[in-house]
Motif scaffolding. Sequence first.
Motif, PDB file in Angstrom:
ATOM      1  N   ALA A  11       0.833  -1.200   0.000  1.00 39.98           N
ATOM      2  CA  ALA A  11       0.000   0.000   0.000  1.00 39.98           C
ATOM      3  C   ALA A  11       0.867   1.249   0.000  1.00 39.98           C
ATOM      4  O   ALA A  11       1.942   1.283   0.608  1.00 39.98           O
ATOM      5  N   ALA A  12       0.400   2.271  -0.694  1.00 43.46           N
ATOM      6  CA  ALA A  12       1.147   3.534  -0.742  1.00 43.46           C
ATOM      7  C   ALA A  12       1.155   4.168   0.642  1.00 43.46           C
ATOM      8  O   ALA A  12       0.110   4.278   1.286  1.00 43.46           O
ATOM      9  N   PRO A  13       2.314   4.582   1.129  1.00 42.76           N
ATOM     10  CA  PRO A  13       2.392   5.168   2.469  1.00 42.76           C
ATOM     11  C   PRO A  13       1.843   6.582   2.499  1.00 42.76           C
ATOM     12  O   PRO A  13       1.756   7.264   1.477  1.00 42.76           O
ATOM     13  N   ALA A  14       1.463   7.007   3.684  1.00 39.75           N
ATOM     14  CA  ALA A  14       1.009   8.386   3.892  1.00 39.75           C
ATOM     15  C   ALA A  14       2.083   9.139   4.660  1.00 39.75           C
ATOM     16  O   ALA A  14       2.671   8.620   5.608  1.00 39.75           O
ATOM     17  N   PHE A  15       2.348  10.362   4.250  1.00 37.08           N
ATOM     18  CA  PHE A  15       3.369  11.179   4.900  1.00 37.08           C
ATOM     19  C   PHE A  15       2.784  12.544   5.270  1.00 37.08           C
ATOM     20  O   PHE A  15       3.468  13.562   5.180  1.00 37.08           O
ATOM     21  N   ASP A  16       1.522  12.549   5.695  1.00 37.82           N
ATOM     22  CA  ASP A  16       0.853  13.818   5.955  1.00 37.82           C
ATOM     23  C   ASP A  16       1.335  14.506   7.224  1.00 37.82           C
ATOM     24  O   ASP A  16       0.853  15.593   7.560  1.00 37.82           O
ATOM     25  N   HIS A  17       2.297  13.897   7.904  1.00 39.91           N
ATOM     26  CA  HIS A  17       2.894  14.523   9.082  1.00 39.91           C
ATOM     27  C   HIS A  17       4.178  15.275   8.731  1.00 39.91           C
ATOM     28  O   HIS A  17       4.821  15.847   9.618  1.00 39.91           O
ATOM     29  N   LEU A  18       4.551  15.276   7.449  1.00 40.59           N
ATOM     30  CA  LEU A  18       5.824  15.865   7.037  1.00 40.59           C
ATOM     31  C   LEU A  18       5.638  17.186   6.302  1.00 40.59           C
ATOM     32  O   LEU A  18       4.598  17.430   5.690  1.00 40.59           O
ATOM     33  N   MET A  47       5.159  14.284  -3.546  1.00 40.83           N
ATOM     34  CA  MET A  47       5.043  14.532  -2.112  1.00 40.83           C
ATOM     35  C   MET A  47       3.625  14.946  -1.732  1.00 40.83           C
ATOM     36  O   MET A  47       3.050  14.435  -0.754  1.00 40.83           O
ATOM     37  N   VAL A  48       3.062  15.865  -2.485  1.00 39.53           N
ATOM     38  CA  VAL A  48       1.698  16.326  -2.202  1.00 39.53           C
ATOM     39  C   VAL A  48       0.715  15.168  -2.285  1.00 39.53           C
ATOM     40  O   VAL A  48      -0.217  15.056  -1.478  1.00 39.53           O
ATOM     41  N   ARG A  49       0.919  14.270  -3.245  1.00 45.39           N
ATOM     42  CA  ARG A  49       0.035  13.109  -3.406  1.00 45.39           C
ATOM     43  C   ARG A  49       0.028  12.243  -2.161  1.00 45.39           C
ATOM     44  O   ARG A  49      -0.953  11.551  -1.878  1.00 45.39           O
TER      45      ARG A  49
END
Length: 245
Positions: A11-18, A47-49
């Motif tokens: 699964a594509a990871p989420a980096f919404d904390h960065l 990155m935005v994705r």
Amino acid sequence: MNEISTADSGAAPAFDHLRALFINCTLKKSPERSHSQGLVDISAALMVRHGVAVDQIRAIDHDLATGVYPDMTEHGWDTDEWPALYERIMAADILVLVGPIWLGDNSSVMKTVIERLYGCSGILNDAGQYAYYGRVGGCLITGNEDGIKHCAMNILYSLQHLGYVIPPQADAGWVGPAGPGPSYLDEGSGGPDNDFTNRNTTFMTYNLMHLASLLRAAGGVPAYGNQRAHWDAGSRFGFANPEYR
């Protein structure tokens, strides 16, 4: 033998904390087209994705004094916008320096930005480490002659020396065939469709996000053994001078 699937690996990871910051060191003021911006757009969109908050600076649009101090107005300059930009740099988990090649080397604007980063490197964080500890850095290079690796070598060395962590394959670029020719965004250049450039830019982007996420989860780089404030106070973290005979 193991077969490599062409499907996405997990699964594509989420980096919404960065948070990430791209500093474009083109020699062209806005709104003139910047070929370097073409590579920024690819990496920033990835990155935005994945939820990263992305900030961008075109350095030449700002009045940056020459020097190696945090605020050059304290050293004879009338104006200096660097202190405001420094606040945006410190708000970012990821810093990507981007720029063109001229005469086989980084642009004068890139040199200025690195010098100004250096001027703030002695500032300490709350743990007594140098200011940039706990952040990751990478670079993107464009041009129409050879020199990507030379320019990346200079930038990535500078960033790690200042305290940034450099992930695997933290650079990417496009220069086209050796010798003068079309630049990245020029019609018919082939730059935006170049698989090598697109692959390396993608790998760089994910490696920056992965490592920044790991550092944030770990609370940064462990402080023991690298605290300037403690060293100045007399702590030596187990270091012992060798006996010379």
